[in-house]
Design an enzyme around this catalytic site. Sequence first.
Site, PDB file in Angstrom:
ATOM      1  N   GLY A  44      -1.564  12.932   1.112  1.00 17.21           N
ATOM      2  CA  GLY A  44      -2.136  14.238   0.524  1.00 17.21           C
ATOM      3  C   GLY A  44      -3.777  14.118   0.510  1.00 17.21           C
ATOM      4  CB  CYS A  45      -5.766  11.622  -1.080  1.00  9.81           C
ATOM      5  SG  CYS A  45      -5.357  12.105  -2.888  1.00  9.81           S
ATOM      6  CB  THR A  46      -5.178  10.627   4.275  1.00 13.13           C
ATOM      7  OG1 THR A  46      -5.121   9.471   3.311  1.00 13.13           O
ATOM      8  CG2 THR A  46      -5.786  10.466   5.540  1.00 13.13           C
TER       9      THR A  46
END
Length: 157
Positions: A44-46
Amino acid sequence: MTLEGMQAPDFSLPNESGDTVSLQDFAGEKYVVLYFYPKDATPGCTTEACDFRDAHESFGKLNAVVLGVSPDSGASHEKFIGKHDLPFSLLVDESHSVSEKYGVWKLKNNFGKEYMGIERSTFLIDPTGTVVKEWRKVKVQGHIEEALHTLEQLTNS
């Protein structure tokens, strides 16, 4: 806790290169899109970081700087930036003091395991240092477009 309409909590944090970045650096000049995310190199952060990367030029044209914040180390940030060619700084909040000021350091529950961590959130701060919009419990899909649209409305009004 809502920060909308209030002065943004001030911060000074090291970035991926060890240089100190402060909210004051942009006072009177730029909008700041301050986004908090749980961890470098997670799915998700990527996705979120790459979405901000892809819209970076659009944010720049609207006089905004994008800054990411997580508890990861500078070395981790440097690797994450290099791998995904991120054109903005990632700030190191290992003590989570800034995350706490913004009310995004929360008790989380994942597969029945409780732990403290960052609740994905974004704050749009105007050049006077006021939080003009906040998004908490962010769902990555469509979030960057929404933030960009909000900024466009503010700068064109």
